[in-house]
Design a protein around this motif. Sequence first.
Motif, short mmCIF file in Angstrom:
data_model
loop_
_atom_site.label_atom_id
_atom_site.label_comp_id
_atom_site.label_asym_id
_atom_site.label_seq_id
_atom_site.Cartn_x
_atom_site.Cartn_y
_atom_site.Cartn_z
N GLN A 72 -8.83 -5.09 0.63
CA GLN A 72 -8.72 -4.09 -0.43
C GLN A 72 -7.30 -3.94 -0.95
O GLN A 72 -7.08 -3.40 -2.02
N TYR A 73 -6.34 -4.40 -0.17
CA TYR A 73 -4.94 -4.10 -0.46
C TYR A 73 -4.15 -5.36 -0.77
O TYR A 73 -4.34 -6.41 -0.16
N ASN A 74 -3.26 -5.23 -1.74
CA ASN A 74 -2.31 -6.28 -2.07
C ASN A 74 -0.92 -5.77 -1.72
O ASN A 74 -0.61 -4.58 -1.90
N VAL A 75 -0.09 -6.66 -1.21
CA VAL A 75 1.26 -6.30 -0.81
C VAL A 75 2.26 -7.24 -1.47
O VAL A 75 1.92 -8.35 -1.89
N ASP A 111 1.95 3.41 2.31
CA ASP A 111 2.16 2.38 1.29
C ASP A 111 3.19 1.33 1.70
O ASP A 111 3.79 0.66 0.87
N VAL A 112 3.37 1.17 3.02
CA VAL A 112 4.33 0.21 3.55
C VAL A 112 3.71 -0.53 4.74
O VAL A 112 3.01 0.07 5.55
N VAL A 113 3.98 -1.83 4.81
CA VAL A 113 3.60 -2.65 5.96
C VAL A 113 4.88 -3.29 6.47
O VAL A 113 5.61 -3.92 5.71
N VAL A 114 5.15 -3.11 7.76
CA VAL A 114 6.39 -3.61 8.33
C VAL A 114 6.07 -4.55 9.49
O VAL A 114 5.28 -4.21 10.37
N SER A 115 6.66 -5.71 9.45
CA SER A 115 6.63 -6.63 10.59
C SER A 115 8.07 -7.09 10.76
O SER A 115 8.94 -6.27 10.96
N VAL A 118 9.59 -6.17 5.34
CA VAL A 118 9.01 -4.94 4.81
C VAL A 118 8.22 -5.29 3.56
O VAL A 118 8.74 -5.93 2.64
N TYR A 119 6.95 -4.89 3.54
CA TYR A 119 6.06 -5.14 2.41
C TYR A 119 5.62 -3.82 1.81
O TYR A 119 5.33 -2.87 2.52
N GLU A 120 5.55 -3.78 0.50
CA GLU A 120 5.08 -2.59 -0.22
C GLU A 120 3.63 -2.81 -0.62
O GLU A 120 3.28 -3.87 -1.15
N VAL A 121 2.78 -1.83 -0.34
CA VAL A 121 1.39 -1.88 -0.78
C VAL A 121 1.40 -1.51 -2.25
O VAL A 121 1.83 -0.42 -2.63
N VAL A 122 0.90 -2.41 -3.11
CA VAL A 122 1.07 -2.21 -4.55
C VAL A 122 -0.10 -1.55 -5.25
O VAL A 122 0.07 -0.99 -6.33
N ASP A 123 -1.29 -1.55 -4.66
CA ASP A 123 -2.43 -1.07 -5.42
C ASP A 123 -3.03 0.26 -4.96
O ASP A 123 -3.67 0.93 -5.73
N ALA A 124 -2.84 0.66 -3.73
CA ALA A 124 -3.40 1.93 -3.24
C ALA A 124 -2.74 2.28 -1.92
O ALA A 124 -2.09 1.44 -1.31
#
Length: 141
Positions: A72-75, A111-115, A118-124
Amino acid sequence: MKRYLLVSLLLIIIVVLTFNIYNYREQNLADLLDIRQVEKIYIIAEDKDITEFELISIDEETINQLANFFNQYNVKMTTQDGWISNHGNERFELYLGFANGDIERYTFERDVVVSNRVYEVVDATIDYTWIQELERDIHPK
């Protein structure tokens, strides 16, 4: 000689630009996590003081649920070197054990994914309640 130098410089610029465009592109979160190769997981959704745990083998149905959820999510990778938690009440840790024996840790927060990046969730924003329910199903008390 100048012509070879100019062609080499132009080639280096093209390679660097292509590499950066590829790395900073918008991509599907399930693809980033390589969720179809996961064999074991551990989720820590609620603020718990856990120092030791063991990854749990999961069945195909749970992998499909996770894949559908993350699809569901794009980053998009950011240029941030660090990350500061802004929504600690909506944060969870996901440990993934892959078929090749690798283990990766991801921190998700709204709205953030970190490993290691750092990735930003762009759609929700990430649905924290769904993850809490999945954690309860996987780790019954």
